[in-house]
Write an enzyme that holds these catalytic residues in place. Structure first.
Site, PDB file in Angstrom:
ATOM      1  N   ARG A  51      28.023  18.015  -9.916  1.00  0.00           N
ATOM      2  CA  ARG A  51      28.705  17.948  -9.903  1.00  0.00           C
ATOM      3  C   ARG A  51      28.779  17.364  -8.462  1.00  0.00           C
ATOM      4  O   ARG A  51      29.724  16.817  -7.591  1.00  0.00           O
ATOM      5  CB  ARG A  51      29.853  19.319  -9.789  1.00  0.00           C
ATOM      6  CG  ARG A  51      30.403  19.537 -11.650  1.00  0.00           C
ATOM      7  CD  ARG A  51      30.586  21.148 -12.348  1.00  0.00           C
ATOM      8  NE  ARG A  51      29.350  21.103 -12.411  1.00  0.00           N
ATOM      9  CZ  ARG A  51      28.054  20.292 -13.622  1.00  0.00           C
ATOM     10  NH1 ARG A  51      29.314  19.217 -14.274  1.00  0.00           N
ATOM     11  NH2 ARG A  51      27.227  20.744 -13.507  1.00  0.00           N
ATOM     12  N   THR A  52      28.200  18.784  -7.632  1.00  0.00           N
ATOM     13  CA  THR A  52      28.338  18.556  -5.889  1.00  0.00           C
ATOM     14  C   THR A  52      27.988  17.743  -5.616  1.00  0.00           C
ATOM     15  O   THR A  52      28.894  16.972  -4.703  1.00  0.00           O
ATOM     16  CB  THR A  52      27.551  19.726  -5.456  1.00  0.00           C
ATOM     17  OG1 THR A  52      27.797  20.761  -6.381  1.00  0.00           O
ATOM     18  CG2 THR A  52      28.040  20.202  -3.994  1.00  0.00           C
ATOM     19  N   LYS A  80       6.143  16.074   3.210  1.00  0.00           N
ATOM     20  CA  LYS A  80       5.354  15.520   3.467  1.00  0.00           C
ATOM     21  C   LYS A  80       5.231  16.792   4.525  1.00  0.00           C
ATOM     22  O   LYS A  80       4.280  17.299   5.308  1.00  0.00           O
ATOM     23  CB  LYS A  80       5.580  14.784   4.083  1.00  0.00           C
ATOM     24  CG  LYS A  80       4.822  13.159   3.112  1.00  0.00           C
ATOM     25  CD  LYS A  80       5.652  11.998   4.733  1.00  0.00           C
ATOM     26  CE  LYS A  80       5.815  11.008   3.558  1.00  0.00           C
ATOM     27  NZ  LYS A  80       5.917   9.622   3.302  1.00  0.00           N
ATOM     28  N   ARG A 101      22.304  20.571   0.285  1.00  0.00           N
ATOM     29  CA  ARG A 101      21.783  21.680  -0.735  1.00  0.00           C
ATOM     30  C   ARG A 101      20.630  21.588  -0.590  1.00  0.00           C
ATOM     31  O   ARG A 101      19.436  21.083  -0.332  1.00  0.00           O
ATOM     32  CB  ARG A 101      22.251  21.548  -1.971  1.00  0.00           C
ATOM     33  CG  ARG A 101      21.810  22.579  -2.847  1.00  0.00           C
ATOM     34  CD  ARG A 101      22.109  22.107  -4.940  1.00  0.00           C
ATOM     35  NE  ARG A 101      23.587  22.443  -4.543  1.00  0.00           N
ATOM     36  CZ  ARG A 101      24.266  22.550  -5.978  1.00  0.00           C
ATOM     37  NH1 ARG A 101      23.103  22.572  -6.824  1.00  0.00           N
ATOM     38  NH2 ARG A 101      25.034  23.030  -6.325  1.00  0.00           N
ATOM     39  N   HIS A 129      28.188  29.459  -1.215  1.00  0.00           N
ATOM     40  CA  HIS A 129      28.546  27.045  -2.151  1.00  0.00           C
ATOM     41  C   HIS A 129      30.013  27.586  -1.712  1.00  0.00           C
ATOM     42  O   HIS A 129      30.134  27.554  -2.392  1.00  0.00           O
ATOM     43  CB  HIS A 129      28.460  27.239  -3.241  1.00  0.00           C
ATOM     44  CG  HIS A 129      28.597  26.660  -3.832  1.00  0.00           C
ATOM     45  ND1 HIS A 129      29.098  25.334  -3.328  1.00  0.00           N
ATOM     46  CD2 HIS A 129      27.714  25.650  -4.794  1.00  0.00           C
ATOM     47  CE1 HIS A 129      28.397  24.063  -4.518  1.00  0.00           C
ATOM     48  NE2 HIS A 129      27.912  24.505  -4.757  1.00  0.00           N
TER      49      HIS A 129
HETATM   50  C1  NCD Z   1      27.073  25.902  -9.375  1.00  0.00           C
HETATM   51  C2  NCD Z   1      25.785  26.181  -8.216  1.00  0.00           C
HETATM   52  O1  NCD Z   1      25.000  25.030  -7.585  1.00  0.00           O
HETATM   53  O2  NCD Z   1      25.480  27.089  -7.386  1.00  0.00           O
HETATM   54  N1  NCD Z   1      27.404  24.989  -9.436  1.00  0.00           N
HETATM   55  C3  NCD Z   1      27.687  23.990  -9.200  1.00  0.00           C
HETATM   56  O3  NCD Z   1      28.024  23.768  -7.905  1.00  0.00           O
HETATM   57  N2  NCD Z   1      29.206  23.340  -9.118  1.00  0.00           N
HETATM   58  C4  NCD Z   1      26.570  27.103 -10.434  1.00  0.00           C
HETATM   59  C5  NCD Z   1      25.349  26.950 -10.665  1.00  0.00           C
HETATM   60  O4  NCD Z   1      24.803  26.535 -10.383  1.00  0.00           O
HETATM   61  O5  NCD Z   1      25.568  28.005 -12.076  1.00  0.00           O
END
Ligand code: NCD
Length: 303
Positions: A51-52, A80, A101, A129
């Site tokens: 999703r993100t 590396k 991320r 997040h």
């Molecule tokens: C979440 C995350 O990555 O922290 N997911 C997301 O980004 N929608 C929640 C999860 O991984 O459980």
């Protein structure tokens, strides 16, 4: 130049403006279709995501911009041994904005201090997040019509769930929000959060049973047990199916209680709940795109 590391980086007034912009994008997407022509978003994902990452990419493409990046640390020079600060210096030459991320808490912050372009924290370890929180807040605001005066239950892995930590920090700034934390003993919300709530005089309760508490809630935020942050698999297996929200439990809830989930779902919400009008977790995904469009425009100063 502005980055987004935590939802607290924006004041509540700035968040209101961001959500107004997201709501306008939802209504009039064609007005925004070329706002980012010739702009490039880099998605630097050192940890899995559906999703993100896709939401950021879809957001930039819908603004007329382009995207590049990597979705796996092993396919980048991190494999590396390159440092995050060297990677972001490089990415700054290729893109106008970066969503990052990383499994290590604070890595996007390190990147931001060495970056020539705005950096958005797209999830750092078990820490924060912020863009999921913006998604959650926009969902609540759009579907409940307000960000104050409610009781929210947060259920599942409250220890490792970064979406939970970010959401609580953001919600304490709104009036009369009461927290009900529902988790197994081992996955309780961290002490730094309960200490912060006590310090601010914000009411919270901690419970183990979802059945006993669900009838008191206006919002229920379900979460997945964060397998990748466990030290041993046995503990994960013991705790992974601790909560399963099903039709029977939903029958105990208020008629207008909304169920949110950042997704991905594993077993914690039975698929039979999906058709309940109170289940809004797939709508939430759509709001995530609008809010990321608004965020990109804001950080690029194109709003
Ligand atoms: C979440 C995350 O990555 O922290 N997911 C997301 O980004 N929608 C929640 C999860 O991984 O459980």
């Amino acid at each position: 130049m502005r980055h987004l590391m935590s939802p607290m980086d924006f004041t509540t007034d700035e968040l209101d403006r961001l959500f107004d912009l997201a709501a306008d994008i939802e209504k009039n997407p064609q007005v925004y279709a070329h706002k980012c022509d010739a702009k490039i978003l880099a998605t630097c994902f050192y940890e899995p995501s559906t999703r993100t990452r896709l939401s950021f990419e879809s957001a930039m493409i819908s603004l007329g911009g382009n995207v590049l990046g990597f979705s796996d640390a092993n396919s980048s020079s991190a494999a590396k041994g390159e440092s995050v600060s060297d990677t972001i210096r490089t990415v700054s030459c290729f893109a106008d904005i970066c969503a990052m991320r990383h499994p290590k808490e604070g890595a996007p912050m390190v990147a931001a201090t060495h970056s020539g372009i705005p950096v958005i924290n797209a999830g750092d370890g078990g820490h924060q997040h912020p863009t999921q929180t913006l998604t959650d807040l926009l969902t609540i605001r759009s579907l409940k019509g307000r960000l104050n005066n409610f009781t929210i239950g947060l259920c599942g892995d409250l220890k490792f769930g970064r979406t939970v930590h970010s959401l609580i920090e953001a919600l304490v700034r709104y009036d009369n929000v009461k927290f009900v934390f529902i988790s197994p003993e081992e996955l309780r919300v961290p002490d730094y959060i309960t200490e912060m709530l006590t310090e601010k005089g914000i009411p919270y309760e901690e419970h183990i049973s979802l059945e006993d508490t669900i009838s008191t809630l206006d919002l229920l935020y379900m979460t997945r047990v964060q397998r990748e942050r466990f030290f041993n698999e046995e503990d994960y297996i013991r705790l992974k199916d601790f909560y399963i929200l099903d039709k029977k439990k939903m029958s105990l809830a208020k008629q207008d209680m909304l169920v949110l989930h950042p997704l991905p779902r594993v077993n914690e919400i039975s698929v039979e709940v999906d058709e309940d009008p109170r289940a809004v977790y797939f709508k939430q995904v759509q709001y995530g795109k609008y809010v990321r469009m608004a965020l990109i425009l804001t950080l690029l100063e194109l709003a």
